[in-house]
Design a protein around this motif. Sequence first.
Motif, PDB file in Angstrom:
ATOM      1  N   ARG A 399      34.198  40.618  51.948  1.00  9.46           N
ATOM      2  CA  ARG A 399      33.765  41.144  50.656  1.00  9.46           C
ATOM      3  C   ARG A 399      34.591  42.396  50.343  1.00  9.46           C
ATOM      4  NH1 ARG A 399      28.801  41.989  52.100  1.00  9.46           N
ATOM      5  NH2 ARG A 399      27.952  39.963  51.462  1.00  9.46           N
ATOM      6  N   ILE A 400      35.115  42.483  49.125  1.00  6.86           N
ATOM      7  CA  ILE A 400      35.942  43.615  48.715  1.00  6.86           C
ATOM      8  C   ILE A 400      35.097  44.546  47.852  1.00  6.86           C
ATOM      9  CG2 ILE A 400      38.033  44.334  47.488  1.00  6.86           C
ATOM     10  CD1 ILE A 400      39.114  41.478  47.979  1.00  6.86           C
ATOM     11  N   TRP A 401      35.145  45.836  48.158  1.00  5.10           N
ATOM     12  CA  TRP A 401      34.365  46.842  47.440  1.00  5.10           C
ATOM     13  C   TRP A 401      35.291  47.729  46.620  1.00  5.10           C
ATOM     14  CZ3 TRP A 401      29.079  46.913  47.488  1.00  5.10           C
ATOM     15  CH2 TRP A 401      28.460  46.102  48.444  1.00  5.10           C
ATOM     16  N   LEU A 402      34.883  48.015  45.379  1.00  9.10           N
ATOM     17  CA  LEU A 402      35.654  48.846  44.459  1.00  9.10           C
ATOM     18  C   LEU A 402      34.762  49.915  43.851  1.00  9.10           C
ATOM     19  CD1 LEU A 402      37.454  45.998  42.438  1.00  9.10           C
ATOM     20  CD2 LEU A 402      38.408  47.287  44.365  1.00  9.10           C
ATOM     21  N   VAL A 403      35.327  51.093  43.662  1.00 13.36           N
ATOM     22  CA  VAL A 403      34.655  52.151  42.902  1.00 13.36           C
ATOM     23  C   VAL A 403      35.634  52.609  41.826  1.00 13.36           C
ATOM     24  CG1 VAL A 403      33.739  54.499  42.931  1.00 13.36           C
ATOM     25  CG2 VAL A 403      33.150  52.912  44.779  1.00 13.36           C
ATOM     26  N   ASP A 404      35.202  52.485  40.586  1.00 12.87           N
ATOM     27  CA  ASP A 404      36.025  52.855  39.437  1.00 12.87           C
ATOM     28  C   ASP A 404      35.454  54.125  38.817  1.00 12.87           C
ATOM     29  OD1 ASP A 404      37.902  52.820  37.467  1.00 12.87           O
ATOM     30  OD2 ASP A 404      37.098  51.087  36.378  1.00 12.87           O
ATOM     31  N   ARG A 405      36.285  55.159  38.766  1.00 11.25           N
ATOM     32  CA  ARG A 405      35.840  56.445  38.212  1.00 11.25           C
ATOM     33  C   ARG A 405      36.120  56.456  36.715  1.00 11.25           C
ATOM     34  NH1 ARG A 405      38.374  60.641  42.537  1.00 11.25           N
ATOM     35  NH2 ARG A 405      40.304  59.701  41.768  1.00 11.25           N
ATOM     36  N   ARG A 406      35.096  56.233  35.934  1.00 10.30           N
ATOM     37  CA  ARG A 406      35.229  56.146  34.494  1.00 10.30           C
ATOM     38  C   ARG A 406      34.719  57.430  33.835  1.00 10.30           C
ATOM     39  NH1 ARG A 406      32.799  50.427  32.766  1.00 10.30           N
ATOM     40  NH2 ARG A 406      30.857  51.596  33.044  1.00 10.30           N
TER      41      ARG A 406
END
Length: 582
Positions: A399-406
């Motif tokens: 499983r690939i985890w992403l955090v996008d700082r918007r």
Amino acid sequence: MRRPATALLLAAVLALAATGCVSLPETGPVVETDGSRTTPESTGVKYDPLPPLPDASRSEIVKGFLDAMTAVPIQTTSAAEFLTPEARASWRPERETITYGDRSPAIDGSEVVSVRMLDGANRFDSRGAWRGSLGGSDLDLRFGLELEQGEWRISDAPDALVVPESWFESRFRRLSLSFFDPSARILVPEPVFVANDGALATRLVEGLLDGPGADMGTSSRSFFPAGARLGDLSVPVSSDGVADVSLSDVGQQPPESERLMVVQLAATLRQVVGIRSVRVTVDGELVQPPGSDEGRFPVGLGEEFDPAVPGASAIVFGVRDGRLVAGIPEALDPVTGLFGTGEIALRSAAVSLDGSTAAGVTTSGSVVVAPVGAGDVEPRGILDRGADLLEPAWDFTDRIWLVDRRADGARVRYYEDGRLRSLDVPGITGETVRSFLVSRDGSRLVAVLARPEGDELVVSRIRHRPRGDVRGATEAQVILGAASEAQTIKDIAWRSPTSLAVLTGVAGELWEVRSVAVDGAPTSLESIANLNGPVRSLVGSPVDGQSLLVLAPDLALDLSGPVAREIEFGEGQRPRSLEYVG
């Protein structure tokens, strides 16, 4: 030849602390490592508390009661002498442990005698799991007293072992109880503090039988059925290292469940020095391992479930000049797959635990997944464009985890079964996130949050359904940093399945690398090294024996030994980033 400026930096570091071994690299930060990183053990000094003295006042009885709980070896029989017969019969000090830095004198009020705990107080449950710091009225211990044959005795006392923090730290070990993830594919460790005495193995098994804490929700499970208990009063360990575990009230269990119960026992008891194997009896029947008639299971049983995933690739990966490179820190070469060609310019990347596949964040803000090596598998895009994506993370399920700082705060996503999904993580979603990690067992998401008063390190438990897919996340809890502890957290890395290395700013270019447990227990904080100079990031792995590195502008420093080792990068070989798999 070493530069004179470096020697001056060394002197500045030595002024901060007088002990420890120091390495002196030619460039980059000067380092002082802590040569005493062991958990304090019992001093071996015995303390037999005094019994209640004749004609003792109410306050003196309460003081004597609290003092008696610090008996060595650990026992509560002496403290129970200060209680009335009725209170002695109902007192349950094993239900929890409360520690304090200091305490006020006992104050005799009109109805009760009270004691105020000072300099921080903490609560641990019956298994030894930290349950938070105490504040407000919870810092006040209240004792009711009655006259018994002309002598004051305590009639109402907290159901807890109440002891000084220093006493607790010197006589309790930080260990883990091993449970399974909901899909029973990997172990999930839960940190606990356990008295380091002859009953250590017994206490660990009792903790396992108590099961995961209620706050763990669907993050983990146990294969011991509710109501299972130790058939004997203890877990004896023979001279040749065999721990005998006799279980009762287990009932008829499927063979696979019985096997996984033994795996939990083996993984938990292997932490006890001297235990080499486990012999298990369930409701009077000896559990027999295949091919053996002695009923012994090696403590290494079930290593395939290890949450550190020690079988994962030990190669270090990084990004240099937009390409994915791999090898050892001293020799990093472009990978043979697409990401090593330069056709796709990378800003950051993370590699699956087996080292076969990479998720790369491109300079244009998209996320592409491609094989690390050459092959016929086509790359696939999983996100067309993010606002400001942090370096991805992988867990054991790929499983690939992403955090996008918007602009409106961080958004957490994960890629699973060909779909990109969003996950609301209370306390992380919508916040300003500096960096994040996901544990290899997929049970914890750790993040650094930027606050006006200073950075915070927080952890959320990831909840899963029985088949293993994600169902939600718990509210993030602060494990380092607060308004009263303003600091800059430069980077974080795994140090073990239950602890993190944290790079924190001290002042200017002074830095400290600290070890912090994932539960946030204050007694778990430990200094690893002090650094003076420019630093960029930490590189760490939960696998025991793999190096903890600090990446500086022109070199890396290996902090694994008592003296930091300098790792130089060749001409044009300096990576933008460096990471283990995961």
